[in-house]
Each structure stands twice: as C-alpha cells, then as structure tokens.
Design a protein around this motif. Structure first.
Motif, PDB file in Angstrom:
ATOM      1  N   UNK A 141      41.525 -11.664   0.833  1.00  0.00           N
ATOM      2  CA  UNK A 141      42.738 -10.908   0.484  1.00  0.00           C
ATOM      3  C   UNK A 141      42.483 -10.017  -0.733  1.00  0.00           C
ATOM      4  N   UNK A 142      41.928 -10.617  -1.788  1.00  0.00           N
ATOM      5  CA  UNK A 142      41.701  -9.852  -3.021  1.00  0.00           C
ATOM      6  C   UNK A 142      40.688  -8.732  -2.813  1.00  0.00           C
ATOM      7  N   UNK A 143      39.683  -8.986  -1.983  1.00  0.00           N
ATOM      8  CA  UNK A 143      38.620  -7.995  -1.795  1.00  0.00           C
ATOM      9  C   UNK A 143      39.078  -6.796  -0.974  1.00  0.00           C
ATOM     10  N   UNK A 201      35.055   8.374  -4.062  1.00  0.00           N
ATOM     11  CA  UNK A 201      34.907   7.315  -3.049  1.00  0.00           C
ATOM     12  C   UNK A 201      33.619   6.528  -3.274  1.00  0.00           C
ATOM     13  N   UNK A 202      32.561   7.231  -3.652  1.00  0.00           N
ATOM     14  CA  UNK A 202      31.287   6.539  -3.915  1.00  0.00           C
ATOM     15  C   UNK A 202      31.445   5.542  -5.062  1.00  0.00           C
ATOM     16  N   UNK A 262      40.690  -2.874  -4.797  1.00  0.00           N
ATOM     17  CA  UNK A 262      39.325  -3.086  -5.279  1.00  0.00           C
ATOM     18  C   UNK A 262      38.389  -2.064  -4.643  1.00  0.00           C
ATOM     19  N   UNK A 263      38.521  -1.892  -3.322  1.00  0.00           N
ATOM     20  CA  UNK A 263      37.676  -0.925  -2.625  1.00  0.00           C
ATOM     21  C   UNK A 263      38.462   0.261  -2.095  1.00  0.00           C
ATOM     22  N   UNK A 264      39.784   0.176  -2.124  1.00  0.00           N
ATOM     23  CA  UNK A 264      40.601   1.285  -1.646  1.00  0.00           C
ATOM     24  C   UNK A 264      41.508   1.756  -2.778  1.00  0.00           C
ATOM     25  N   UNK A 265      42.073   2.947  -2.581  1.00  0.00           N
ATOM     26  CA  UNK A 265      42.995   3.474  -3.585  1.00  0.00           C
ATOM     27  C   UNK A 265      44.347   2.761  -3.478  1.00  0.00           C
ATOM     28  N   UNK A 302      32.124  -3.236  -4.673  1.00  0.00           N
ATOM     29  CA  UNK A 302      31.140  -4.244  -4.261  1.00  0.00           C
ATOM     30  C   UNK A 302      30.621  -5.050  -5.454  1.00  0.00           C
ATOM     31  N   UNK A 303      30.593  -4.433  -6.646  1.00  0.00           N
ATOM     32  CA  UNK A 303      30.260  -5.217  -7.847  1.00  0.00           C
ATOM     33  C   UNK A 303      31.299  -6.326  -8.039  1.00  0.00           C
ATOM     34  N   UNK A 304      32.568  -5.961  -7.856  1.00  0.00           N
ATOM     35  CA  UNK A 304      33.632  -6.964  -7.993  1.00  0.00           C
ATOM     36  C   UNK A 304      33.601  -7.959  -6.836  1.00  0.00           C
ATOM     37  N   UNK A 305      33.199  -7.493  -5.659  1.00  0.00           N
ATOM     38  CA  UNK A 305      33.089  -8.393  -4.498  1.00  0.00           C
ATOM     39  C   UNK A 305      32.085  -9.510  -4.799  1.00  0.00           C
TER      40      UNK A 305
END
Length: 263
Positions: free
Chosen positions: A189-191, A67-68, A196-199, A75-78
């Motif tokens: 939407x993409x974020x 998860x970390x 990106x941040x979830x499985x 967040x890097x992709x965000x």
C-alpha cells in the motif's frame, strides 16, 4: 578475569556512563545478529526495488527528468520500506513471540537503550540498499544528483522514521501471523498507493488524505527536492515532519513495548 572486569564496567555509579555502556553492549548484541547475514540482507533488500527500477526503465519511453527522479527516489524508499518496515517488524515480532525478550526483561537495562539498539539495527540493515539503489539509479538513467550536506539529516530521518514504524509494529503485534499479514499489505500500500513513486495529484482524493499519515510521503518529497534543486524551504518543512514522525514512533514504541509474549 576479563569477564570480571567487564561486569565491573557495567555497574557504573554514574547514570550517564551506565546509559552509554548499556547502549553500547545492546548495540553490539544487535550487530552480532546481522553480522553473519550481511550479504543476504543486502541481496533481499535490493533485488525487488532493483527489478522494479529496471522494469520502469524498459517500460517508459523518453521519461521526463521529474519522472526519472521520482522513479529513482521511489525505489530508494521501496528498499527502505522492505528492510526498515517489513523485515524489522517480522524479525522483532518473531523474537517476541518466541520468548527471546524474556531474557532482556531479567537484565537491569533501560527500555530506552533496548529500543535505540533495535532502531539502529534497523538503520544498519536499511542504509546500504538505500544508498546503492540511488547510485544504480544515477547510472541507469544517466542523471546526476545535486549532492549537499543536507542529504545526511534527510537520509537519517527518512530511515529512522520508516524503521520506527517497523519496530513499533514488531513490539505491538499480538501474534506473528497478524504481523506478517499487516506488514505485507502495508508494504504494498505504502509503496504503490501513496506518492512514493507517483505524483500526489495522480491519486484519488481519499488516498491523498491517507498518504499524509505515512512518513514516506514527506520523505519522497524531501528527497526529490533536495536531489534536484538542493536545500529549500520545502525540504526544511518535510525534514521537520520526518523528525516529528521519528520522535512519535519512539514514544509509541516505549509505551507499547512488551518484554513477554501475551498468553
């Protein structure tokens, strides 16, 4: 005299030399656009994902290592989505609808060079916040990435594939208002509604299928695997998919690029 020599350099008999000279001049023009606003670009690109990263740190208790890594790479992709897609699309659309590209249309330059110059500007605007968010994430969560030379092609194709979407939307946009609405909605939407941040398994089936059309899905998977384990077959596959998205976005940009504002 210096100007005369400069003009003599531009019109080379060799097409290859001419190609690189054009590309270098256009790249310097794009660089001059962001030269005076580096600090502002860095702050705008970093503050939102940094805030999200800290919020997740305070909100989650005893997160797993997986998860970390998901929160850090997400967040890097965000940060990349904000600058590479959102800001680039709005900036190019604004220039197009203000008639700035009419100037370039009058010059004997190839569209290829103009598109590449804009793509590299997007990369320069996105790269600092992408890297800084990764470094901050390691400090905040006290983890250590497994670094290898494989991070170079993965990071490069990740940035270029996302920037390609922003540049394409900017050139395609029929009006500035639609661009602003579209990129804002697409950014959220993409974020938050793609893996990106979830499985992937946490999303409804319809969102899982939709997520396959975004390069960020493959970028997130490649970054997580690469930074936790190292270069694997999964990373290879996702990197090739990112290469496909980068080439596809470039082809679409060249086909849709329009120097002048439509009336």
């Amino acid at each position: 005299m210096r100007n005369l020599e400069s003009h003599q350099l531009v019109f080379e008999t060799s097409r290859i030399k001419q190609f690189f000279i054009e590309g270098w001049i256009l790249f310097r023009i794009q660089l001059s656009i962001i030269r005076e606003s580096w600090a502002l670009i860095f702050i705008l690109a970093s503050v939102f994902p940094f805030t999200t990263l800290m919020f997740l740190k305070f909100f989650t208790e005893n997160p797993s290592d997986e998860l970390i890594m998901r929160m850090i790479t997400g967040n890097m992709l965000f940060a990349l989505i904000i600058m590479g897609m959102n800001v680039m699309a709005q900036d190019i659309s604004s220039q197009k609808h203000q008639g700035h590209f009419t100037f370039y249309a009058s010059l004997p330059i190839a569209k290829l060079n103009f598109v590449l110059a804009n793509l590299f500007r997007g990369m320069l605007m996105s790269f600092p916040s992408f890297i800084i968010l990764g470094l901050i994430g390691q400090v905040v969560y006290e983890v250590q990435f497994k670094l290898s030379f494989g991070i170079i092609p993965v990071a490069f194709l990740t940035i270029m594939s996302v920037v390609g979407i922003g540049v394409f939307l900017g050139f395609w946009s029929p009006n500035l208002q639609l661009t602003n609405l579209l990129v804002q909605a697409l950014m959220m939407f993409v974020s938050f509604l793609t893996p990106v941040m979830v499985d992937m398994n946490q999303l409804p089936a319809i969102l899982q299928w939709i997520s396959y059309v975004f390069p960020t899905t493959y970028a997130a998977a490649a970054l997580r695997e690469l930074l936790i384990i190292g270069w694997t077959w999964t990373v290879t596959v996702n990197t090739l998919v990112l290469l496909f998205f980068t080439i596809l976005s470039y082809i679409l940009i060249v086909k849709k690029i329009n120097w002048r504002m439509e009336t």
